[in-house]
Design a protein around this motif. Structure first.
Motif, mmCIF file in Angstrom:
data_model
loop_
_atom_site.group_PDB
_atom_site.id
_atom_site.type_symbol
_atom_site.label_atom_id
_atom_site.label_comp_id
_atom_site.label_asym_id
_atom_site.label_seq_id
_atom_site.Cartn_x
_atom_site.Cartn_y
_atom_site.Cartn_z
ATOM 1 N N ALA A 246 0.830 -1.109 -0.050
ATOM 2 C CA ALA A 246 -0.006 -0.021 0.004
ATOM 3 C C ALA A 246 0.834 1.320 0.070
ATOM 4 N N ASP A 247 2.056 1.179 0.718
ATOM 5 C CA ASP A 247 2.657 2.568 0.825
ATOM 6 C C ASP A 247 3.395 2.828 -0.420
ATOM 7 N N ILE A 248 3.640 2.107 -1.358
ATOM 8 C CA ILE A 248 4.134 2.415 -2.968
ATOM 9 C C ILE A 248 3.214 2.099 -3.918
ATOM 10 N N MET A 249 2.049 1.856 -3.710
ATOM 11 C CA MET A 249 0.957 1.762 -4.603
ATOM 12 C C MET A 249 0.992 2.744 -5.736
ATOM 13 N N GLN A 250 0.710 2.312 -6.854
ATOM 14 C CA GLN A 250 0.728 3.337 -8.025
ATOM 15 C C GLN A 250 -0.686 2.912 -8.978
ATOM 16 N N ASP A 251 -0.911 3.805 -9.759
ATOM 17 C CA ASP A 251 -1.829 3.283 -10.693
ATOM 18 C C ASP A 251 -1.471 2.326 -11.776
ATOM 19 N N GLY A 252 -2.297 1.162 -11.764
ATOM 20 C CA GLY A 252 -2.057 0.027 -12.865
ATOM 21 C C GLY A 252 -1.164 -0.842 -12.294
ATOM 22 N N MET A 253 -0.826 -0.660 -10.841
ATOM 23 C CA MET A 253 -0.050 -1.725 -10.149
ATOM 24 C C MET A 253 -0.902 -2.693 -9.459
ATOM 25 N N ALA A 254 -0.297 -3.853 -8.883
ATOM 26 C CA ALA A 254 -1.201 -4.797 -8.129
ATOM 27 C C ALA A 254 -0.816 -4.948 -6.675
ATOM 28 N N LYS A 255 -1.940 -4.207 -6.064
ATOM 29 C CA LYS A 255 -1.547 -3.944 -4.609
ATOM 30 C C LYS A 255 -1.747 -5.387 -3.963
ATOM 31 N N VAL A 256 -0.741 -5.598 -3.019
ATOM 32 C CA VAL A 256 -0.479 -7.080 -2.462
ATOM 33 C C VAL A 256 -0.207 -6.933 -1.130
ATOM 34 N N SER A 257 -0.296 -8.040 -0.205
ATOM 35 C CA SER A 257 -0.063 -7.845 1.366
ATOM 36 C C SER A 257 1.460 -7.991 1.570
ATOM 37 N N CYS A 258 1.662 -8.021 2.792
ATOM 38 C CA CYS A 258 3.260 -8.165 3.404
ATOM 39 C C CYS A 258 3.599 -9.548 2.942
ATOM 40 N N SER A 259 2.814 -10.637 3.336
ATOM 41 C CA SER A 259 3.106 -12.032 3.276
ATOM 42 C C SER A 259 3.255 -12.360 1.876
ATOM 43 N N VAL A 260 2.358 -11.620 0.835
ATOM 44 C CA VAL A 260 2.463 -11.903 -0.592
ATOM 45 C C VAL A 260 3.465 -11.435 -1.335
ATOM 46 N N MET A 261 4.033 -10.248 -0.778
ATOM 47 C CA MET A 261 5.298 -9.755 -1.134
ATOM 48 C C MET A 261 6.447 -10.576 -0.754
ATOM 49 N N GLY A 262 6.382 -11.233 0.312
ATOM 50 C CA GLY A 262 7.684 -12.035 0.630
ATOM 51 C C GLY A 262 7.679 -13.283 -0.243
ATOM 52 N N GLU A 263 6.434 -13.846 -0.479
ATOM 53 C CA GLU A 263 6.252 -15.060 -1.397
ATOM 54 C C GLU A 263 7.011 -14.807 -2.784
ATOM 55 N N ALA A 264 6.399 -13.547 -3.187
ATOM 56 C CA ALA A 264 7.001 -13.403 -4.518
ATOM 57 C C ALA A 264 8.465 -13.050 -4.590
ATOM 58 N N LEU A 265 9.108 -12.469 -3.511
ATOM 59 C CA LEU A 265 10.407 -12.408 -3.580
ATOM 60 C C LEU A 265 11.163 -13.714 -3.380
ATOM 61 N N VAL A 266 10.674 -14.628 -2.688
ATOM 62 C CA VAL A 266 11.614 -15.991 -2.810
ATOM 63 C C VAL A 266 11.220 -16.870 -4.169
ATOM 64 N N ARG A 267 10.167 -16.405 -4.740
ATOM 65 C CA ARG A 267 9.866 -17.052 -6.257
ATOM 66 C C ARG A 267 10.938 -16.281 -7.223
ATOM 67 N N GLN A 268 11.245 -15.232 -6.939
ATOM 68 C CA GLN A 268 12.079 -14.395 -7.884
ATOM 69 C C GLN A 268 13.601 -14.922 -7.541
ATOM 70 N N LEU A 269 13.950 -15.192 -5.992
ATOM 71 C CA LEU A 269 15.172 -15.736 -5.884
ATOM 72 C C LEU A 269 15.415 -17.107 -6.539
ATOM 73 N N GLU A 270 14.518 -17.968 -6.628
ATOM 74 C CA GLU A 270 14.372 -19.384 -7.175
ATOM 75 C C GLU A 270 14.747 -19.152 -8.660
ATOM 76 N N LYS A 271 14.174 -18.419 -9.396
ATOM 77 C CA LYS A 271 14.154 -18.049 -10.776
ATOM 78 C C LYS A 271 15.588 -17.606 -11.020
ATOM 79 N N LEU A 272 16.134 -16.660 -10.265
ATOM 80 C CA LEU A 272 17.436 -15.963 -10.417
ATOM 81 C C LEU A 272 18.595 -17.159 -10.065
ATOM 82 N N ALA A 273 18.574 -17.948 -9.336
ATOM 83 C CA ALA A 273 19.374 -18.874 -8.963
ATOM 84 C C ALA A 273 19.448 -20.341 -9.733
#
Length: 370
Positions: free
Chosen positions: A342-369
């Motif tokens: 919510a604190d960085i929300m912009q038009d056209g973006m997808a608003k997510v929760s704290c836990s969903v942001m954490g999940e998404a970050l781990v998925r990106q780590l998986e991709k990068l690694a």
């Protein structure tokens, strides 16, 4: 696997436990996928410690902090503890940790991730590509100087007072950190004080100048008054590389620089002590944002500043630059995908929760690694 690294987690108050939980996800991923393992202990600080022990940090947890390889702190404070005695208020725990661990150098980066250029209140051309490091002296100055207190004068007038005081050694050791960082960046330091009106400012400027002349003649040094620096941060922030300043001005200027990036929820920090004979430094890492009691427990907080603080821990405490870079890139990729709390929300973006942001970050780590 490398030897266990002992971390002390101090989640603290408000949103602190929520954002720290997302760091645990990153650590769990690293334990499984990277050549490192962490021994994580947990303690109490701030209001949580006061509720449990009657103090802002217990002696036992203070000793755990002294013994740990690094400390990660969430946030402290909230209106619940507004009427607690000053020496036991949540912030007193933070000050005790800094003072007793002798964490004299506070590193606060202000970097704008490309996907968040539009989140800043400044024009895109002003903040695009911004990358500043503020080095704040953290264990001296007006926050710790004595005498301090309140008194009644002979005529009945009441007076409150604090003392701004520095020794040459307190200045040169934090200057060393700033100049050494500058050598790894763009080789430029702005030393900031109020030499025009404060004796301590004149002293600060003289000591920094003499130290730079003797040891860092290769680094470009500029001097600037603190009020002008605040103005320049919103006028032309990209003129800065490393800003070196005292405890009070560093507190103010780092929050000013924080908003250039769009949100306090995006900014990490590191507080470092002196290196011992083995090169080990006591260190504590924490997000710049506060405890945000208005959204605590609602899974709305932005965990990225805390995750980026963990990245700084890998970089500065454990010399794990490759892993730190991986986390930083994962943060950038998640933002690039359009996810926003919510604190960085912009038009056209997808608003997510704290836990969903954490999940998404781990998925990106998986991709990068992969």
């Amino acid at each position: 696997m490398t030897a266990n690294k002992t971390l002390l987690f101090l989640p603290g108050d408000g949103i602190g436990p929520e954002v720290m939980n997302q760091v645990r996800r990153v650590i769990d991923w690293m334990d499984k996928r990277r050549s490192v393992t962490f021994n994580v202990r947990e303690g109490l600080v701030g209001g949580a410690a006061y509720d449990a022990h009657g103090v802002a940090v217990s002696d036992e947890d203070m000793q755990q902090a002294m013994d740990a390889d690094a400390v990660l702190l969430g946030a402290v404070g909230g209106p619940k503890w507004d009427n607690v005695a000053r020496e036991h208020r949540p912030e007193a725990g933070l000050l005790r940790l800094r003072k007793e661990m002798d964490l004299f150098a506070n590193l606060r980066p202000a970097m704008v991730f490309p996907p968040l250029v539009g989140a800043s209140t400044l024009k895109p051309e002003i903040v695009s590509g911004l990358d500043i490091m503020i080095v704040r002296e953290l264990t001296a100055g007006v926050y710790f100087g004595k005498p301090r207190g309140e008194e009644t004068l002979p005529d009945g007038t009441q007076r409150g007072f604090d003392t701004q005081v520095y020794t040459d050694g307190e200045i040169t050791r934090v200057a060393d950190v700033a100049f050494d960082l500058a050598r790894k960046r763009n080789n430029k330091v702005h030393s900031v004080e109020k030499a025009n009106v404060m004796e301590s400012g004149i002293f600060w400027r003289r000591i920094v100048t003499d130290h730079a002349t003797a040891h860092y003649s290769d680094v470009e040094l500029h001097h600037m008054y603190a009020d002008n620096c605040a103005m320049q941060l919103v006028r032309w922030p990209k003129q800065f590389d490393v800003i070196l300043t005292d405890n009070l001005f560093g507190d103010l200027l780092s929050d000013c620089a924080a908003m250039l990036t769009g949100s306090l929820g995006m900014l990490p920090s590191a507080s470092l002590g002196a290196a011992d004979e083995s090169g080990r430094r006591r260190a504590m890492y924490e997000p710049v944002h506060g405890s945000a009691p208005d959204i605590a427990g609602q899974d709305q907080a932005n965990p990225l500043a805390t995750i980026l603080s963990f990245s700084m821990m890998l970089r500065y405490s454990f010399d794990m630059a490759e892993d730190a870079d991986l986390i930083d890139q994962a943060v950038s990729n998640v933002l690039d995908s359009g996810m926003r709390t919510a604190d960085i929300m912009q038009d056209g973006m997808a608003k997510v929760s704290c836990s969903v942001m954490g999940e998404a970050l781990v998925r990106q780590l998986e991709k990068l690694a992969a």
